[in-house]
Design a protein around this motif. Structure first.
Motif, mmCIF file in Angstrom:
data_model
loop_
_atom_site.group_PDB
_atom_site.id
_atom_site.type_symbol
_atom_site.label_atom_id
_atom_site.label_comp_id
_atom_site.label_asym_id
_atom_site.label_seq_id
_atom_site.Cartn_x
_atom_site.Cartn_y
_atom_site.Cartn_z
ATOM 1 N N UNK A 170 0.832 -1.205 0.000
ATOM 2 C CA UNK A 170 0.000 0.000 0.000
ATOM 3 C C UNK A 170 0.867 1.256 0.000
ATOM 4 N N UNK A 171 1.927 1.229 0.799
ATOM 5 C CA UNK A 171 2.817 2.375 0.846
ATOM 6 C C UNK A 171 3.499 2.630 -0.483
ATOM 7 N N UNK A 172 3.873 1.546 -1.190
ATOM 8 C CA UNK A 172 4.553 1.689 -2.474
ATOM 9 C C UNK A 172 3.610 2.158 -3.575
ATOM 10 N N UNK A 173 2.384 1.627 -3.593
ATOM 11 C CA UNK A 173 1.469 1.915 -4.691
ATOM 12 C C UNK A 173 0.654 3.184 -4.489
ATOM 13 N N UNK A 174 0.336 3.490 -3.227
ATOM 14 C CA UNK A 174 -0.521 4.645 -2.941
ATOM 15 C C UNK A 174 0.253 5.739 -2.244
ATOM 16 N N UNK A 175 1.018 5.381 -1.221
ATOM 17 C CA UNK A 175 1.819 6.345 -0.493
ATOM 18 C C UNK A 175 0.970 7.454 0.094
ATOM 19 N N UNK A 176 1.490 8.656 0.070
ATOM 20 C CA UNK A 176 0.758 9.791 0.615
ATOM 21 C C UNK A 176 -0.130 10.484 -0.394
ATOM 22 N N UNK A 177 -0.136 9.998 -1.653
ATOM 23 C CA UNK A 177 -0.911 10.676 -2.684
ATOM 24 C C UNK A 177 -2.394 10.684 -2.379
ATOM 25 N N UNK A 178 -2.895 9.585 -1.811
ATOM 26 C CA UNK A 178 -4.323 9.515 -1.513
ATOM 27 C C UNK A 178 -4.700 10.506 -0.425
ATOM 28 N N UNK A 179 -3.808 10.700 0.542
ATOM 29 C CA UNK A 179 -4.090 11.616 1.633
ATOM 30 C C UNK A 179 -4.084 13.079 1.170
ATOM 31 N N UNK A 180 -3.307 13.366 0.116
ATOM 32 C CA UNK A 180 -3.154 14.741 -0.344
ATOM 33 C C UNK A 180 -4.164 15.136 -1.406
ATOM 34 N N UNK A 181 -4.935 14.176 -1.912
ATOM 35 C CA UNK A 181 -5.834 14.463 -3.033
ATOM 36 C C UNK A 181 -7.285 14.621 -2.609
ATOM 37 N N UNK A 182 -7.538 14.744 -1.318
ATOM 38 C CA UNK A 182 -8.893 14.985 -0.846
ATOM 39 C C UNK A 182 -9.705 13.718 -0.709
ATOM 40 N N UNK A 183 -10.984 13.906 -0.342
ATOM 41 C CA UNK A 183 -11.857 12.767 -0.070
ATOM 42 C C UNK A 183 -12.048 11.894 -1.297
#
Length: 222
Positions: A170-183
């Motif tokens: 999950x960290x490799x594929x998603x990382x922090x991008x999901x947290x920074x792109x809103x709901x």
């Protein structure tokens, strides 16, 4: 590690255990099933808190049905091997779990706990309850009595490794991008995670169908 264990006079993990089809299949199933569970349950609180505005207490309480069903149903499901054999519950349980992840993914944009989270979580809970005790029984039955501690350690390591690999993925594929792109971005990442979890759980069901004998071997049959 495998090379060392194969040559050691007193190996920590005797590779001869994996000659038993039930033992090898059960541990492969364990890695897949717990990878699905670890990834899905790791991501769910992030969606509830950051995507749907749940408090930390509410997000934690959302898992109560899972704990209750697993705790109360395990004794019943542990007897399934005696009546149905090992393969049936190890095929049905992960298949139900896969359906639960699909339901969770489909309802990812629904903030309601009762209609968006609970139905899928109930399916996951019931599926895991059906699968886990027979899985443990199968692992123990597939090994000699004097290797019971070793088999338990191997199976626990397989479960933990599956979960850790899923969280790392999950960290490799998603990382922090999901947290920074809103709901909206968080919901998309959550759905992707649930689809992947559903695929892993379905693959674990297929693994059971292909490797586990209909009736578990008697203890010491390895």
């Amino acid at each position: 590690f495998v090379r060392t264990e194969a040559r050691a006079p007193a190996p920590m993990m005797p590779l001869t255990l994996f000659r038993n089809r039930d033992f090898s299949g059960a541990n492969a199933l364990t890695v897949l099933l717990y990878a699905a569970l670890g990834g899905a349950l790791f991501f769910l609180p992030f969606l509830l808190i950051n995507g749907h505005g749940y408090s930390a207490l509410a997000a934690g309480s959302a898992f109560l049905p899972f704990s209750l069903i697993m705790g109360l149903g395990s004794r019943w499901s542990g007897g399934l091997v005696d009546s149905l054999g090992a393969r049936a519950p190890l095929v049905i349980g992960p298949a139900l779990t896969a359906a639960g992840y699909v339901a969770l993914g489909l309802a990812g944009g629904n903030p309601s706990y009762w209609t968006g989270v609970l139905p899928g979580l109930l399916l996951v809970s019931i599926g895991m309850t059906i699968a886990v005790p027979p899985l443990t029984t199968t692992v123990f039955n597939a090994a000699p009595d004097d290797k019971s501690g070793t088999t338990s350690g191997i199976n626990n390591a397989a479960a933990r490794a599956g979960s850790l690999l899923a969280v790392a993925a999950l960290g490799l594929t998603i990382g922090g991008s999901a947290m920074d792109s809103g709901a909206a971005g968080l919901v998309d990442a959550y759905r992707l995670t649930m689809w992947a979890a559903g695929g892993l759980a379905a693959l674990s069901s297929l693994t059971a169908a292909l490797t586990i004998t209909p009736h578990a071997a008697t203890r010491g049959g390895a």
